[in-house]
Scaffold this motif. Structure first.
Motif, mmCIF file in Angstrom:
data_model
loop_
_atom_site.group_PDB
_atom_site.id
_atom_site.type_symbol
_atom_site.label_atom_id
_atom_site.label_comp_id
_atom_site.label_asym_id
_atom_site.label_seq_id
_atom_site.Cartn_x
_atom_site.Cartn_y
_atom_site.Cartn_z
ATOM 1 N N THR A 133 0.860 -1.285 -0.206
ATOM 2 C CA THR A 133 0.100 -0.025 0.119
ATOM 3 C C THR A 133 0.909 1.301 0.021
ATOM 4 O O THR A 133 0.530 2.401 -0.845
ATOM 5 N N HIS A 137 1.282 4.333 -2.819
ATOM 6 C CA HIS A 137 1.145 5.802 -2.611
ATOM 7 C C HIS A 137 2.552 6.526 -2.983
ATOM 8 O O HIS A 137 2.507 7.602 -3.313
ATOM 9 N N LEU A 140 2.419 7.097 -6.785
ATOM 10 C CA LEU A 140 1.359 8.217 -6.945
ATOM 11 C C LEU A 140 2.109 9.604 -6.772
ATOM 12 O O LEU A 140 1.973 10.558 -7.608
ATOM 13 N N LEU A 141 2.815 9.738 -5.904
ATOM 14 C CA LEU A 141 3.751 10.779 -5.233
ATOM 15 C C LEU A 141 4.650 11.128 -6.280
ATOM 16 O O LEU A 141 4.739 12.360 -6.812
ATOM 17 N N SER A 298 1.316 17.270 7.395
ATOM 18 C CA SER A 298 1.982 16.012 6.691
ATOM 19 C C SER A 298 3.554 16.076 7.555
ATOM 20 O O SER A 298 3.900 14.890 7.698
ATOM 21 N N SER A 343 1.514 6.400 4.994
ATOM 22 C CA SER A 343 0.479 6.382 3.529
ATOM 23 C C SER A 343 -0.186 7.596 3.576
ATOM 24 O O SER A 343 -0.427 8.525 2.578
ATOM 25 N N ARG A 344 -0.723 8.227 4.785
ATOM 26 C CA ARG A 344 -1.368 9.433 4.948
ATOM 27 C C ARG A 344 -0.568 10.550 4.316
ATOM 28 O O ARG A 344 -1.039 11.432 3.768
ATOM 29 N N GLN A 347 -0.544 10.524 0.632
ATOM 30 C CA GLN A 347 -1.458 10.960 -0.188
ATOM 31 C C GLN A 347 -1.674 12.365 -0.049
ATOM 32 O O GLN A 347 -2.280 13.112 -0.819
ATOM 33 N N HIS A 350 0.752 14.249 -2.263
ATOM 34 C CA HIS A 350 0.463 13.836 -3.628
ATOM 35 C C HIS A 350 -0.670 14.877 -4.099
ATOM 36 O O HIS A 350 -0.622 15.430 -5.080
ATOM 37 N N ALA A 351 -1.555 15.199 -3.237
ATOM 38 C CA ALA A 351 -2.548 16.001 -3.660
ATOM 39 C C ALA A 351 -2.035 17.516 -3.733
ATOM 40 O O ALA A 351 -2.585 18.373 -4.499
#
Length: 502
Positions: A133, A137, A140-141, A298, A343-344, A347, A350-351
């Motif tokens: 997982t 992520h 994605l980043l 973060s 993971s948080r 994510q 990434h956003a």
């Protein structure tokens, strides 16, 4: 305060004592319920199938056991609560299974295995899922970093060393550097995954078993990539935990550094990036403030994730080389929480990175400040004018000091004045064209076309290679998820084969 006799009466005279129950067993049970339930039953299913295939269990016995296992594993485990009748979740579920199929038959499930190898297998299955997982992520980043790097391959900005303005680079070059660190973090996670994804089952307590089991068959049914061959190593070796903790801790420490950078760049004073509205919070009393809370949280979560991982490492230190309860029941949740928090973080970032806006005019203007192109003066004098490099460096230092004393930026100094300053140190001079090239941040960047440099074409070349690499890593990730999905399906088919009595 209670008397000693009163205290003993309240605690009880048999295991577990009230204090032990309230402050350890309940907490351990909750962690097992929340993290290990599904993995426990996956192991039950694979083990029973193997026992039947090896003729250790009769086919009818396997059919009855697996039918009971299937029924019990479908309960809503979230509703389970600690019961002092059972030491932990394992014994509670064994009792539930006994209620379904009888105690004698339920007891056969535990043939040829121990809580030792079963426990390590559960931990490895959970960690395997968490690592995959987190890799997802991180990829994605990485994609968002490459996307922004491509958009800003020519956005000139100031780079810093020792927290001071140093030289011009581009935002694309900077973001690509972050990507490369994330990429290495992903590789470290994959390395940890390879160490975790090995089956200890069949080691039993530590010396295997006299039953004719097949360790490879259980490994295959559970999707493990291999086995931990030495049975003592299978239950004593904790390096898979250290690898798992080290990988996520390194990722979070690395991330915390560039997250801090982004937080600084998002300040009103710097104003380089603008965090998108969905990820900022307006002050409750100061409406002019756009607080970049997504980056702040973060940063904090990254520190917390690193701390959880470090706690796991510390808990392994100086423990005996064997199966011990504190590195199991107490340690594992630290790793699970570390990966969940990591993971948080990824994510959220990434956003933020995917949607952030960049003030290219401001970065370009700042790149003309603080004499940050002065290194090129040294290079031109040494390369084109035959000035010894140390003397060229001395000249550049003198010009920088005079420029600062005059309260001007380097590009505000005419070439005639620059030549006067140069001549006080060494008999050399520059043309207008040469001087304009020296003081221009964009030209500075374009001249740095050595492999890995900030020259836009070089940055674009690197981005193109990273995009291909990222695609391949994403394919590897998808292939591994698919392999595990097929292993699950294979286990389902094997279980249903016995339940159907075929």
């Amino acid at each position: 305060m209670k008397t000693k006799d009163e205290f003993i009466r309240d605690e009880g005279v048999s295991f577990p004592g009230k204090t032990y129950e309230e402050h350890l067993l309940r907490h351990v049970f909750n962690d097992q319920r929340d993290y290990l339930f599904k993995e426990m039953f996956a192991i039950h299913r694979a083990h029973v199938v193997m026992l039947a295939e090896q003729d250790i269990l009769g086919k009818e016995e396997a059919e009855a056991i697996l039918a009971g296992v299937e029924k019990v594993r479908k309960i809503d485990y979230r509703q389970l609560n600690y019961d002092p009748l059972y030491e932990d979740l394992f014994f509670m579920m064994e009792s539930r299974l006994a209620d379904e199929i009888g105690a004698d038959l339920a007891g056969k499930v535990h043939m040829a295995r121990s809580r030792n190898d079963m426990g390590v297998a559960m931990y490895r299955l959970v960690l395997r899922r968490h690592i995959l997982t987190l890799i997802q992520h991180a990829l994605l980043l990485g994609g968002s970093l490459l996307e922004q790097a491509k958009d800003h391959a020519e956005t000139v900005m100031t780079a810093y060393t020792h927290t001071q303005p140093a030289q011009p680079t581009t935002l694309g070059h900077y973001l690509l550097a972050i990507y490369d660190v994330v990429n290495r973090d992903v590789r470290r996670l994959w390395s940890a995954y390879e160490g975790v994804n090995r089956s200890p089952l069949g080691a039993a307590a530590l010396a295997t078993t006299s039953f004719p089991i097949s360790r490879d068959r259980v490994r295959d049914l559970l999707g493990f990539g291999g086995i931990v061959e030495n049975s003592y190593d299978a239950i004593a070796g904790g390096d898979y935990l250290l690898e798992t903790a080290s990988a996520v801790m390194t990722l979070m420490i690395n991330s915390g550094r560039w997250i801090q950078d982004l937080l600084l760049q998002a300040t009103r004073e710097f104003g380089v990036i603008r965090v998108a509205d969905p990820y900022v919070q307006i002050s409750s009393i100061m409406p002019q403030k756009r607080n970049p809370v997504s980056i702040e949280h973060s940063r904090s979560l990254a520190s917390s994730a690193a701390g959880e991982a470090l706690a796991a490492i510390q808990m392994i230190h100086n423990t005996p080389f064997g199966d011990i309860v504190d590195t199991e029941d107490d340690l594992q949740p630290h790793l699970y929480r570390s990966y969940e928090k990591a993971s948080r973080v990824l994510q959220l970032m990434h956003a933020v990175i995917r949607t952030m806006e960049v003030d290219a005019q401001k970065t370009s203007k700042r790149a003309n400040q603080s004499c940050i192109t002065i290194t090129e003066l040294s290079d031109v004098l040494a390369r084109d004018k035959g000035v010894p490099f140390r003397k060229a460096h001395q000249i550049a230092s003198a010009v920088s000091k005079k420029c600062t004393s005059a309260g001007k930026e380097l590009n505000e100094i005419p070439v005639t004045e620059a030549n006067e300053w140069i001549s006080t140190v060494y008999p050399a001079s520059l043309t207008e064209e040469e001087w304009r090239g020296i003081v221009c941040p964009r030209e500075f960047v374009h001249r740095r076309k050595i492999q890995g440099g900030p020259n836009p074409e070089e940055v674009k070349r690197m981005i193109s290679e990273r995009e291909e690499e990222l695609f391949m890593m994403d394919q590897t990730h998808q292939n591994e998820k698919e392999r595990l999905r097929q292993a699950d399906q294979s286990l389902d088919r094997a279980v249903h084969h016995f339940i159907a009595g075929k």
